[in-house]
Scaffold this motif. Structure first.
Motif, PDB file in Angstrom:
ATOM      1  N   PHE A 378      92.967 -33.029  80.581  1.00 22.31           N
ATOM      2  CA  PHE A 378      92.655 -31.697  81.017  1.00 22.31           C
ATOM      3  C   PHE A 378      91.136 -31.298  81.134  1.00 22.31           C
ATOM      4  O   PHE A 378      90.639 -31.879  80.301  1.00 22.31           O
ATOM      5  N   ASP A 379      90.586 -30.941  81.617  1.00 18.58           N
ATOM      6  CA  ASP A 379      89.379 -30.354  81.247  1.00 18.58           C
ATOM      7  C   ASP A 379      88.934 -29.180  82.405  1.00 18.58           C
ATOM      8  O   ASP A 379      89.963 -28.669  83.263  1.00 18.58           O
ATOM      9  N   THR A 380      87.728 -28.432  81.993  1.00 16.72           N
ATOM     10  CA  THR A 380      87.522 -26.752  83.090  1.00 16.72           C
ATOM     11  C   THR A 380      85.791 -27.459  83.706  1.00 16.72           C
ATOM     12  O   THR A 380      85.898 -28.325  83.005  1.00 16.72           O
ATOM     13  N   GLU A 381      86.136 -26.315  84.553  1.00 14.24           N
ATOM     14  CA  GLU A 381      84.896 -26.142  85.418  1.00 14.24           C
ATOM     15  C   GLU A 381      84.379 -24.955  84.872  1.00 14.24           C
ATOM     16  O   GLU A 381      85.803 -23.750  85.303  1.00 14.24           O
ATOM     17  N   THR A 382      83.387 -24.862  85.124  1.00 16.72           N
ATOM     18  CA  THR A 382      82.519 -23.074  84.714  1.00 16.72           C
ATOM     19  C   THR A 382      80.979 -23.051  85.614  1.00 16.72           C
ATOM     20  O   THR A 382      80.231 -24.069  85.873  1.00 16.72           O
ATOM     21  N   ASP A 383      80.969 -21.624  85.498  1.00 12.60           N
ATOM     22  CA  ASP A 383      79.862 -20.966  86.082  1.00 12.60           C
ATOM     23  C   ASP A 383      77.965 -21.500  84.982  1.00 12.60           C
ATOM     24  O   ASP A 383      77.224 -21.073  85.229  1.00 12.60           O
ATOM     25  N   LEU A 392      85.023 -19.370  84.208  1.00 13.73           N
ATOM     26  CA  LEU A 392      86.002 -20.111  84.517  1.00 13.73           C
ATOM     27  C   LEU A 392      86.247 -20.393  86.324  1.00 13.73           C
ATOM     28  O   LEU A 392      86.407 -19.636  86.660  1.00 13.73           O
ATOM     29  N   VAL A 393      85.636 -21.286  86.411  1.00 10.86           N
ATOM     30  CA  VAL A 393      85.545 -21.491  88.053  1.00 10.86           C
ATOM     31  C   VAL A 393      87.335 -22.450  88.699  1.00 10.86           C
ATOM     32  O   VAL A 393      87.123 -22.180  89.245  1.00 10.86           O
ATOM     33  N   GLY A 394      87.661 -23.677  87.220  1.00  8.80           N
ATOM     34  CA  GLY A 394      88.378 -24.194  88.080  1.00  8.80           C
ATOM     35  C   GLY A 394      88.355 -24.987  87.245  1.00  8.80           C
ATOM     36  O   GLY A 394      87.909 -25.451  85.851  1.00  8.80           O
ATOM     37  N   LEU A 395      89.898 -26.182  87.231  1.00  4.10           N
ATOM     38  CA  LEU A 395      89.959 -26.587  86.349  1.00  4.10           C
ATOM     39  C   LEU A 395      90.720 -28.423  86.716  1.00  4.10           C
ATOM     40  O   LEU A 395      91.391 -28.224  88.120  1.00  4.10           O
ATOM     41  N   SER A 396      90.777 -29.354  85.361  1.00  8.45           N
ATOM     42  CA  SER A 396      91.579 -30.432  86.732  1.00  8.45           C
ATOM     43  C   SER A 396      92.245 -31.092  85.721  1.00  8.45           C
ATOM     44  O   SER A 396      92.110 -30.580  84.054  1.00  8.45           O
ATOM     45  N   TYR A 468      84.966 -27.288  73.660  1.00  5.20           N
ATOM     46  CA  TYR A 468      84.467 -26.271  75.106  1.00  5.20           C
ATOM     47  C   TYR A 468      85.660 -25.525  75.680  1.00  5.20           C
ATOM     48  O   TYR A 468      85.386 -25.167  76.185  1.00  5.20           O
ATOM     49  N   ASP A 469      87.011 -26.640  76.005  1.00 10.36           N
ATOM     50  CA  ASP A 469      87.668 -26.398  76.307  1.00 10.36           C
ATOM     51  C   ASP A 469      88.248 -24.900  75.999  1.00 10.36           C
ATOM     52  O   ASP A 469      88.774 -24.425  76.607  1.00 10.36           O
ATOM     53  N   MET A 470      88.680 -25.912  75.123  1.00 13.11           N
ATOM     54  CA  MET A 470      89.107 -23.859  73.749  1.00 13.11           C
ATOM     55  C   MET A 470      89.206 -23.137  74.334  1.00 13.11           C
ATOM     56  O   MET A 470      89.500 -22.194  73.963  1.00 13.11           O
ATOM     57  N   ALA A 471      87.553 -22.900  74.022  1.00 17.42           N
ATOM     58  CA  ALA A 471      86.698 -21.913  73.662  1.00 17.42           C
ATOM     59  C   ALA A 471      87.126 -21.365  74.884  1.00 17.42           C
ATOM     60  O   ALA A 471      87.157 -19.617  75.260  1.00 17.42           O
ATOM     61  N   VAL A 472      86.929 -21.623  76.222  1.00 17.38           N
ATOM     62  CA  VAL A 472      87.036 -21.423  77.523  1.00 17.38           C
ATOM     63  C   VAL A 472      87.969 -20.418  77.974  1.00 17.38           C
ATOM     64  O   VAL A 472      88.441 -19.708  78.143  1.00 17.38           O
ATOM     65  N   MET A 473      89.322 -21.520  77.240  1.00 15.57           N
ATOM     66  CA  MET A 473      90.597 -21.202  77.568  1.00 15.57           C
ATOM     67  C   MET A 473      91.081 -19.635  77.088  1.00 15.57           C
ATOM     68  O   MET A 473      92.265 -18.794  77.373  1.00 15.57           O
TER      69      MET A 473
END
Length: 975
Positions: A378-383, A392-396, A468-473
Motif C-alpha cells: 500500500f502507498d499513497t500519492e499526495t499533492d 490525498l491524490v490517489g493510492l496504489s 507518512y501514509d498513516m498520517a495521510v489516511m
C-alpha cells in the motif's frame, strides 16, 4: 557519483590504452566556496531556492572544460568532494576542525545540486566517508604518478602543495597560474617534501591544528632549513639558543608530532573508483540541457548550447518517496502469520500491466483480491511533501509481483494527451481534450471501501515509510492496521550498513531502478503537483511503488526471524510510526507575537552591534562579509594572528575571533552579531514561516531510520537543536506554549547514558553512587581525587563531569586539556586516574572491542544490532574510529530504545487513566506533552512512571532510572 548520465557514451570515450594518463582533479569544495563568496546571493525565481553557488560552480566548470580542449589537456577528469565533517583525523584529535562554523544556511541546500551539476556536465565525481577530499586527491595523484602518468590538481589550496613534484602540479584557475615547486618555495620557504614539517610547526587556526605556539611560517621554514626535517629538529631542540623557541619545541613535541599527522595527506585512502572511470567525455546535450533548464540558468544554457531539453529534476511537490527516508516490499499471504516465502535476486517488473482503477467495480475487485491474499502492498500519492497538510491524490495496491494498481482519487486539469485520449489497455479510454478532468473514482465513494480494507485485522498492509501514509489516511478518518514497514525491517537488519530508502533497496536486492519521481512531475517551471500528472505515468510510478514494497517485504521479513531480530522489530520499530504520526499531526503551538518581538529585538540588537562595530573600526563595512572583516582586522588594524585561507582571504571564523576578542572589542561585537543573526534566521524567522496560520502550531517530521543507534531525527522544522543553555535560546523556547486552558509538561531522563554505562559496564562505584542518589559528578571527583563531597570546590566537580561525559566517547588528553583549559599532561593524568579508580570501564571497553571485531556489530541490552563497518577498514584511523563508535553505541542505543519503549506505552497509559494529555515532541532524552490544567498533576505521575519503568520487564536495570518532569505555561519554564 561516477555513473555516466543516461545515454552518455562511456567506455567508448576512454582514451587509447597506449596514451599516457593525464589526470586533472578538481578540488570541488574549493570551487563551491569560491563560487559562493564570489557572487551575490541568487535564488531560483520559480521557488526561491538559493542557487548562486551552483551557478558560479557551473560557470567555473564550463570554463575549465573549454580550457582543457588542447593537445596537452587531460585524458581523465574528476571532481573530488568532501563527504562529511568527521574523518579519521577526528579520531587522532577530537578538536580537529572543532571551531569551524557551519556552512552558511543558504549554501547547504546547494551542495547536492553541485553534485548534480557535475554529473550533468559529464564529469566524474568521487567522495569517501571518513576521508577529506584532499586525501582522495593525494591517493589518486600517487597512483597516477607512480604509474608514469601526469597529474594536475585544480586548486590553490596550500594543503595540497605537499603533493607537488615530479609528474604533479597544481593549477589555480582564478589566476590562470600553474603552481610548481617554485610556488611552494615562495609560499613556505621549503621544498614540497618539507611542507608537512613546516605546517606541523605553524599549525592551522582554520582547521584547529595546534602546531607549536608562537612559531610562524618564517621561523618554521628557517628551522626546517637549518635542521633538515622535523624529527631532527625535535631531537636536537635542546641545542637551540633562543630560550622561548627551545622550550616550545621541547614542551610541545608531542603536540607538534600530532599536528604533523593531521596535516599530512595520505596516499593510502581506499580509491572509490578506478582511474579509468574518469575518462574525459563531452557532456550529453540533453542531460545538461535538462539540468540548466531546471536551475533556470538560461544565459549559461545559451552559451553551452541546447538548454531547452525536457526538464527532469526534483519537484517542489515531491512526496515522501523523494525524502531521504524511503523504501518498499513484496507478496504473499497474511493468514494469521506474517512470514512470506523468501525471494531474492534480479526481479522482472512489467509496468505495462499495472492497472489504473477508475470505477467502483474495479476497486471492489482489487479489494477482494487483497482480502483473499491476506497481505497487500500500500502507498499513497499526495499533492505536497507534508503529511500533515497535503491532500490525498490517489493510492496504489499490490497483491503479487506485477499485480499492482493505481486508484486516482483527486487528479485534475490534465493537459491533452492526444486525439484519442489516454489508453491504458483493456479498452479503458479516459478522454482527451485540453484541461479535461480525468475519469476516476470519487473520493467520497472510495473512502468507505478503503476503510474496510485498511482497518481489516485479517489483511496485513505493507508500506514503505508507513508513518507518512498513516498520517495521510488518519486525516481521512482511516486507521491502517495491522501493518508492516519495509523501511524499518531493513533498518533492523542493517542499521549502520546502508540506507533504507525504497529506490536503494530495489537496486540492492532486485537490481531494479524504480521510476524517479521527477520523471513524472517535471522540474523547474514545468514542475507540477502529482494531482496534475497524467494517469498513464501516474499509474506506472505509483503502482510500481506498491509492487516493489511488497516484494521487499517478502524478501526481508523472513530474515528477521532467521537473525533473531523479530522481537526488536515488533517491540521497538513496528509500533513507532503510529505514535509519531499522532505527534506530527498534533504539532505544538507557538506564540507568533513573541517570536516576532524576539525577531525584532534580535534585529535591533544586531543593528546596535553593527553600529558599534563601525564605530570601533572607524568606518562602515559589511559586518556579514568575512572578506571585509578580515581586511579591517588584519589589513587595517594589524591585529595579531591573521592567517589567510585557501581562497586568499583572511580567516575570520569563530576560533580566530574568540582569540582576538580577549583583547579587542571589535571581534566580540562581530561574534555577538553573528550569534543573533543565526538565532534570527534559523529559529525566530524560520518557526514563523513553518507555523500553520490557522492553528498557530508547527508540525515537525520525525525520521525513524536516521541514526544507527535508534535515535530519532527531526526536520521541517528541526526542533531538536533549539539552544537551551543560553539566555537567547531559552527566550526562543518560551515561544512554545500550551493552548488555552492547558499546560506543557517536559519530562527528561536524568543522566540516562551514565546510568546505562554503570549497568552495562557493571561499574560498582557508579552503581553505588546512583543508588544512593548522590551527585554523580561530585561522587566521581571524590573517588578520583580523594576530596570529600561535602564542600567540594566547583572546579573539581567540573573536571570530573567533563571526564564522565567524555570518557565513553573516547575523549583524548588533547581534547580534555582543551576543554578544561589545562596542560595536556595533567589531562592525561586525570584519564589514567579515572581508569584506575573505575577499572570496570576499561574492562567494558575491551569487551566491546573484542565483540565488534569478531561480529562486526554490537547490540543494545534490548537486542538492537548496530553495525560498525569501519572496524574492518584497512585504515588504522578508521578502525580506531570504529572502536570508539562501538564503545558508545550500546549505551546511546539503549537510551534510544528506552525512550522508544516509553513513547510506545505512553498513549495507552494516558488513555487508560482517562486523561486527555497528549504527547507532542521527542527531543533527545526529553518528551514534551500538552495537558489540560486540571489533570496536569495526575499526568505528571503517569508520565514519570511510564518513563522510569520503560525498560521493564525485558531488562532489570541495576541502577535507578530517574525522570525530571514539570508543568508550566511554556517549554522553557517546564524544562
Amino acid at each position: 557519483m561516477t555513473e555516466a548520465p543516461h545515454d552518455t557514451p562511456a567506455a567508448t570515450d576512454a582514451p587509447a590504452t597506449d596514451k599516457p594518463v593525464r589526470l586533472w582533479m578538481i578540488d570541488a569544495s574549493a570551487y563551491i566556496f569560491r563560487a559562493y563568496h564570489a557572487l551575490p546571493p541568487l535564488t531560483r525565481k520559480s521557488d526561491g531556492l538559493p542557487v548562486g553557488a551552483v551557478q558560479g560552480y557551473c560557470n567555473m566548470l564550463w570554463k575549465l572544460l573549454q580550457d582543457t580542449k588542447s593537445a596537452d589537456g587531460p585524458t581523465h577528469l574528476v571532481a573530488v568532494f568532501d563527504h562529511s565533517e568527521k574523518t579519521f583525523r577526528n579520531t587522532l584529535y577530537d578538536q580537529y576542525k572543532a571551531n569551524r562554523p557551519p556552512a552558511p544556511e543558504d549554501l547547504v541546500p546547494q551542495f547536492p545540486l553541485v553534485r548534480e551539476a557535475t554529473k550533468a556536465f559529464g564529469v566524474a565525481g568521487v567522495e569517501l566517508p571518513g576521508f577529506e577530499a584532499d586525501d582522495l586527491i593525494a591517493t589518486y595523484a600517487c597512483k597516477v604518478r607512480d604509474a608514469g602518468g601526469e597529474v594536475v590538481i585544480v586548486s590553490s589550496d596550500k594543503d595540497l602543495m605537499q603533493l607537488i613534484g615530479d609528474g604533479v602540479v597544481m593549477y589555480d584557475p582564478m589566476k590562470d597560474r600553474v603552481l610548481a615547486e617554485d610556488a611552494v618555495m615562495e609560499k613556505f620557504g621549503v621544498a614540497p617534501d618539507r611542507v608537512v614539517d613546516v605546517q606541523a610547526l605553524i599549525g592551522d587556526s582554520v582547521d584547529n591544528v595546534p602546531g607549536a605556539p608562537g612559531i610562524g611560517p618564517k621561523t618554521a621554514a628557517q628551522l626546517i632549513g637549518e635542521y633538515g626535517d622535523l624529527d631532527t629538529l625535535l631531537e636536537r631542540a635542546g641545542e637551540i639558543k633562543q630560550p622561548k623557541r627551545r622550550e616550545t619545541l621541547i614542551n610541545f613535541a608531542d603536540q607538534i608530532r600530532m599536528s604533523r599527522e593531521l596535516v599530512k595527506l595520505t596516499c593510502d585512502a581506499p580509491a572509490p573508483e578506478p582511474v579509468s572511470d574518469f575518462a574525459l567525455r563531452d557532456p550529453d546535450p540533453a542531460v545538461l540541457g535538462e539540468f540548466l533548464e531546471m536551475m533556470e540558468f538560461r544565459t549559461l544554457a545559451r552559451r553551452v548550447g541546447d538548454g531547452k531539453a525536457t526538464a527532469n529534476g526534483t519537484s517542489a511537490f515531491a512526496p515522501k518517496r523523494a525524502a531521504p527516508m524511503g523504501a518498499p516490499v513484496a507478496t504473499p499471504r497474511y493468514g494469521g502469520t506474517d512470514t512470506p516465502a523468501p525471494v531474492s535476486g534480479p526481479q522482472s517488473f512489467d509496468r505495462s500491466i499495472y492497472e489504473c482503477v477508475t470505477t467502483l467495480e474495479a476497486l471492489d475487485q482489487w479489494i477482494a483480491r487483497a482480502k483473499a491474499t491476506g497481505v497487500v502492498g500500500f502507498d499513497t500519492e499526495t499533492d505536497a511533501l507534508s503529511a500533515t497538510h497535503s491532500g490525498l491524490v490517489g493510492l496504489s495496491l499490490a497483491v503479487g509481483p506485477n499485480q499492482a494498481c493505481y486508484v486516482p482519487l483527486a487528479h485534475e486539469n490534465m493537459p491533452e494527451a492526444g486525439s484519442g485520449g489516454l489508453d491504458f489497455g483493456g479498452g479503458l479510454d479516459f478522454g482527451g481534450g485540453a484541461d479535461a478532468a480525468p475519469q476516476q473514482v470519487a473520493l467520497a465513494e472510495a473512502l468507505p471501501r478503503l476503510k474496510a480494507l485498511l482497518e481489516d485485522p485479517s489483511v496485513l498492509k505493507v508500506m514503505q515509510n508507513g508513518k507518512y501514509d498513516m498520517a495521510v489516511m488518519r486525516r481521512q478518518g482511516i486507521e491502517i492496521t495491522p501493518h508492516d514497514d519495509t523501511m524499518l525491517i531493513s533498518y533492523v537488519l542493517g542499521g549502520g550498513l546502508h540506507a533504507h530508502g525504497m529506490d536503494e533497496q530495489a537496486r540492492r536486492h532486485f537490481d531494479h531502478e524504480p521510476i524517479p519521481f521527477k520523471q513524472v512531475t517535471g522540474t523547474g517551471k514545468s514542475a507540477k503537483s502529482f494531482k496534475h500528472v497524467e494517469l498513464a505515468p501516474a499509474t506506472e510510478y505509483a503502482a510500481e511503488d506498491a509492487d516493489v514494497t511488497l516484494r521487499l517485504w517478502q524478501l526481508l521479513k523472513p530474515q528477521l526471524a532467521e537473525q533473531g531480530l523479530l522481537n526488536v522489530y515488533e517491540t521497538l520499530e513496528r509500533p513507532m510510526p503510529s505514535v509519531l504520526a499522532d505527534m506530527e499531526l498534533a504539532g505544538i503551538r507557538i506564540d507568533p507575537n513573541l517570536l516576532r518581538r524576539l525577531s525584532s529585538s534580535f534585529g535591533l540588537r544586531m543593528d546596535e552591534l553593527e553600529k558599534k562595530a563601525h564605530e570601533i573600526a572607524g568606518r562602515p563595512f559589511n559586518i556579514a562579509s568575512p572578506k571585509q572583516i578580515g581586511e579591517i582586522l588584519f589589513g587595517e588594524m594589524n591585529l595579531p594572528g591573521g592567517k589567510k585561507t585557501a581562497s586568499g582571504q583572511w580567516g575570520t571564523d569563530a576560533s580566530v575571533l574568540e582569540d582576538l576578542a580577549l583583547t579587542h572589542d571589535l571581534p566580540r561585537a562581530i561574534l555577538d552579531w553573528r550569534q543573533l543573526a543565526k538565532l534570527k534566521s534559523t529559529y525566530t524567522d524560520a518557526l514563523l514561516e513553518a507555523m500553520d496560520p490557522k492553528t498557530e502550531r508547527v508540525h515537525t517530521s520525525y525520521q525513524l531510520a536516521a541514526a544507527s543507534t535508534g535515535r530519532l531525527a527531526s526536520s521541517d522544522p528541526n526542533l531538536q537543536n533549539i539552544p537551551i543553555r543560553t539566555e537567547t535560546g531559552r527566550e526562543i523556547r518560551q515561544a512554545f506554549i500550551a493552548r488555552d486552558g492547558h499546560v506543557l509538561i517536559s519530562a527528561d531522563y536524568s543522566q540516562i547514558e551514565l546510568r546505562l554505562l554503570a549497568h552495562i559496564g557493571d561499574i560498582p562505584e557508579l552503581k553505588r553512587a546512583f543508588k544512593a542518589g548522590l551527585d554523580i559528578h561530585a561522587a566521581t571527583a571524590s573517588e578520583m581525587f580523594g576530596v570529600p563531597v561535602e564542600g567540594m570546590p566547583s572546579e573539581t566537580r567540573r573536571r570530573a563531569k567533563a571526564i564522565n561525559f567524555g570518557i565513553v566517547y573516547g575523549i583524548s588528553a588533547f581534547g580534555l586539556a582543551n576543554q578544561l583549559g589545562i596542560e595536556q599532561g595533567e589531562a592525561a593524568a586525570y584519564i589514567r586516574t579515572y581508569f584506575e579508580r573505575f577499572p570496570g570501564i576499561r574492562d567494558y571497553m575491551d569487551r566491546i572491542k573484542e565483540t565488534v571485531k569478531r561480529d562486526g556489530y554490537v547490540s543494545t541490552i534490548f537486542g538492537r544490532r548496530i553495525h560498525i563497518p569501519a572496524i574492518h577498514s584497512k585504515s588504522g584511523a578508521e578502525r580506531q574510529f570504529g572502536e570508539r563508535a562501538a564503545i558508545n553505541a550500546p549505551i546511546q542505543g539503549a537510551a534510544a530504545d528506552i525512550i522508544r519503549r516509553a513513547m510506545i506505552r505512553m498513549p495507552d497509559a494516558l488513555k487508560d487513566a482517562g486523561l486527555q494529555t497528549r504527547m507532542l515532541l521527542q527531543v533527545h532524552d526529553e518528551l514534551v506533552f500538552e495537558a489540560p490544567e486540571a489533570e496536569a498533576e495526575r499526568a505528571l505521575k503517569i508520565i514519570k512512571s511510564v518513563m522510569e519503568k520503560a525498560a521493564e520487564p525485558v531488562v532489570a536495570l541495576s541502577v535507578p532510572i530517574e525522570v525530571e518532569a514539570k508543568a508550566a505555561a511554556n517549554w522553557d519554564q517546564a524544562h
